[in-house]
Enzyme design. Structure first.
Site, PDB file in Angstrom:
ATOM      1  N   TYR A  72      24.178  78.867 -46.458  1.00 42.75           N
ATOM      2  CA  TYR A  72      23.935  77.675 -45.635  1.00 42.75           C
ATOM      3  C   TYR A  72      22.924  76.752 -46.307  1.00 42.75           C
ATOM      4  CZ  TYR A  72      23.263  74.760 -41.541  1.00 42.75           C
ATOM      5  OH  TYR A  72      23.228  73.702 -40.682  1.00 42.75           O
ATOM      6  N   PHE A 124      36.497  48.073 -49.325  1.00 43.41           N
ATOM      7  CA  PHE A 124      37.593  48.914 -48.838  1.00 43.41           C
ATOM      8  C   PHE A 124      37.547  48.966 -47.298  1.00 43.41           C
ATOM      9  CE2 PHE A 124      39.438  53.077 -47.720  1.00 43.41           C
ATOM     10  CZ  PHE A 124      40.727  52.810 -48.134  1.00 43.41           C
ATOM     11  N   ASP A 125      38.705  49.232 -46.650  1.00 45.08           N
ATOM     12  CA  ASP A 125      38.796  49.209 -45.165  1.00 45.08           C
ATOM     13  C   ASP A 125      37.689  49.996 -44.482  1.00 45.08           C
ATOM     14  OD1 ASP A 125      41.288  49.076 -46.422  1.00 45.08           O
ATOM     15  OD2 ASP A 125      42.293  50.307 -44.930  1.00 45.08           O
ATOM     16  N   ASP A 214      30.505  51.348 -54.952  1.00 51.46           N
ATOM     17  CA  ASP A 214      31.487  52.183 -54.263  1.00 51.46           C
ATOM     18  C   ASP A 214      32.343  52.741 -55.400  1.00 51.46           C
ATOM     19  OD1 ASP A 214      33.727  53.267 -53.114  1.00 51.46           O
ATOM     20  OD2 ASP A 214      34.068  51.637 -51.699  1.00 51.46           O
ATOM     21  N   ALA A 216      34.609  55.293 -56.000  1.00 50.60           N
ATOM     22  CA  ALA A 216      35.781  56.165 -55.875  1.00 50.60           C
ATOM     23  C   ALA A 216      36.559  56.306 -57.189  1.00 50.60           C
ATOM     24  CB  ALA A 216      36.700  55.642 -54.768  1.00 50.60           C
ATOM     25  N   LYS A 257      39.232  60.939 -55.298  1.00 55.13           N
ATOM     26  CA  LYS A 257      39.943  60.163 -56.331  1.00 55.13           C
ATOM     27  C   LYS A 257      39.487  60.678 -57.704  1.00 55.13           C
ATOM     28  CE  LYS A 257      40.160  57.259 -52.633  1.00 55.13           C
ATOM     29  NZ  LYS A 257      39.554  57.586 -51.330  1.00 55.13           N
ATOM     30  N   HIS A 449      47.779  49.994 -38.819  1.00 56.04           N
ATOM     31  CA  HIS A 449      48.853  50.420 -39.732  1.00 56.04           C
ATOM     32  C   HIS A 449      49.124  51.922 -39.678  1.00 56.04           C
ATOM     33  CE1 HIS A 449      45.259  50.984 -42.138  1.00 56.04           C
ATOM     34  NE2 HIS A 449      45.920  51.704 -43.002  1.00 56.04           N
TER      35      HIS A 449
END
Ligand code: F0G
Length: 457
Positions: A72, A124-125, A214, A216, A257, A449
């Site tokens: 843990y 990004f969304d 960001d 990714a 990614k 979507h």
């Protein structure tokens, strides 16, 4: 004769996939309300819905999983991951999270408040969602050239320094940081140049602001810098990555990614105050600091994945495959966002289904046609994804209407790329006969979507 190019890996384990008949697909898609997110994966032959969490791990990554320490607190897996991230990025403080949006949630809980403005390049969304849900504004400062799908420039993901400078000159007090997405997913997996990162840094310094990457697809971005930017051809990917992060203060990462793991993410930064601030939100939202949202074994697989995917050969194999698919589309004259991006090909549906009115969603119609043609699942990045205007509740038809075909890492062969290209060609050849699109019968208020229900007209 020069030897042809081939993959930098060989295949040790396979997963069978199944073709289907057109009649089966007609039935399945009807049951899915013409929304490919509602299909079961076994109803899909070649799955290009995303490159996120869909890559194939290497034998070394699987071996590392067996070394996972599931303690843990203080797990050795965490320290192996942290050492790798610090070595690759130069950032000393690391917080693991369960995926990229969780990294955004934790860090933005500390940094973003009502009225904040966060400038960047096509957020990004989920990034946008985590900003807007805090009653703040995501200000898009991407270069205008990104909107012209047929224009070929090497770094179409760049921030427009003039737009950024204007935002800072007008609203510096409201801006907690600048965010640059590498590569720029929304603009088509398009890279950001080192020169541009330097310009952003200079503007940030002028106004005493910090910069988040960001990240990714940071490794794919570094590959494009090596291949396209003056002065980087002889540098290693790891050297380029180090330089990219030297121009930033911290990063949010979706490890699904360029980390080539199925689940995972993290925050990394050079600033103790950001780390201390984010820590307070990591514990209640994600978990204790030495695992955040991840298993020990997943942290070990990620540490290996980050090292592997910052090597040239792995990236070269990956990006050349996407370029191979693009060349096949060129043979058939099928328009897409040019030049092709690192992780995906964005087909320009508006230019193909010219008979389908925009109110009937051409890119969604093309997504439906491609699935029916060959069981290939792409996804719409267009008018449905754009959601309605929050004030007028009208559909937003101002942006691009694209069908995104993502290529998972190390998963499909170029034979699969050929199937995708020919299936698209078959749809393209009968484009003039496709005169009607789809109509929405049910939709959610936000991020519609994923769950939208449609009927074919
Ligand atoms: N940032 C970028 C640039 C992304 O592309 C994504 C995810 C995220 C953040 C969020 O990361 O999914 O791990 O929570 N993009 C996926 C896609 C979902 O299909 O483009 P996540």
């Amino acid at each position: 004769m020069e030897l042809p190019f081939a993959e930098s890996w060989k295949i040790k384990m396979v997963e069978p996939i199944r073709k289907s008949t057109r009649a089966e697909r007609e039935q399945w898609l009807k049951e899915a309300h013409y929304n490919v997110f509602q299909l079961k994966s076994e109803q899909v032959y070649i799955d290009c819905i995303t490159d996120s969490g869909t890559g194939a791990m290497s034998d070394r990554q699987w071996a590392a999983m067996m070394m996972g320490d599931e303690s843990y607190a203080g797990a050795s897996s965490f320290y192996r991951l942290k050492e790798t991230i610090t070595r690759i990025t130069g950032f000393d403080y690391v917080i693991p999270t369960h995926q990229g949006r969780a990294a955004e949630n934790v860090l933005f809980s500390h940094l973003v408040s009502a009225g904040s403005i966060i400038p960047g390049n096509s957020h990004f969304d989920t990034t946008k969602g985590h900003i807007e849900s805090r009653k703040a504004t995501a200000l898009d400062c991407t270069i205008d050239e990104a909107k012209n799908t047929q224009l070929e420039i090497p770094f179409k993901g760049n921030v427009d320094p003039k737009k950024l400078e204007k935002a800072l000159a007008e609203n510096a007090d409201k801006i907690p940081f600048i965010i640059v997405t590498v590569t720029n997913n929304t603009a088509g997996g398009q890279p950001v140049s080192m020169q541009n990162l330097r310009e952003v840094r200079a503007i940030a310094d002028k106004y005493k602001k910090r910069v988040i990457l960001d990240s990714a697809r940071f490794a794919e971005n570094a590959y494009f810098i090596k291949m396209r930017e003056e002065g980087y051809g002889k540098k290693t990917i790891k050297e380029i990555v180090k330089e990219m992060f030297s121009l930033a203060d911290g990063m949010t990462m979706s490890a699904k990614k360029d980390g080539i793991v199925n689940m995972g993410g993290f925050i990394a930064t050079r600033h103790e105050d950001w780390y201390e601030g984010a820590k307070r939100f990591c514990i209640p939202f994600e978990g204790y600091l030495t695992y955040g949202g991840m298993n020990g074994r997943d942290m070990d697989a990620l540490a290996v994945g980050l090292d592997e995917n910052t090597e040239f050969d792995n990236l070269d194999t990956r990006i050349r495959q996407v370029e191979y698919l693009a060349k096949r589309l060129d043979e058939f004259g099928i328009p897409y966002q040019r030049p092709v991006g690192g992780h995906a090909l964005f087909v320009d549906a508006d230019r193909i289904l010219t008979e389908v009115p925009k109110e009937e969603f051409p890119a969604q119609t093309l997504t439906v046609e491609l699935y029916l043609e060959a069981g290939i699942r792409g996804c719409e990045i267009g008018y449905i994804l754009a959601d309605r205007d929050p004030v007028t509740r009208e559909n937003r038809f101002g942006g691009l209407d694209l069908l995104r075909l993502c290529i998972p890492r190390r998963v499909y062969t170029n034979n699969h790329m050929d199937v995708i290209a020919v299936a698209l060609k078959n749809v393209f050849d009968r484009r003039k006969e496709i005169k009607r699109g789809v109509r929405i019968t049910w939709e959610a208020e936000l991020m519609r979507h994923f769950t939208v229900q449609l009927e074919r007209l």
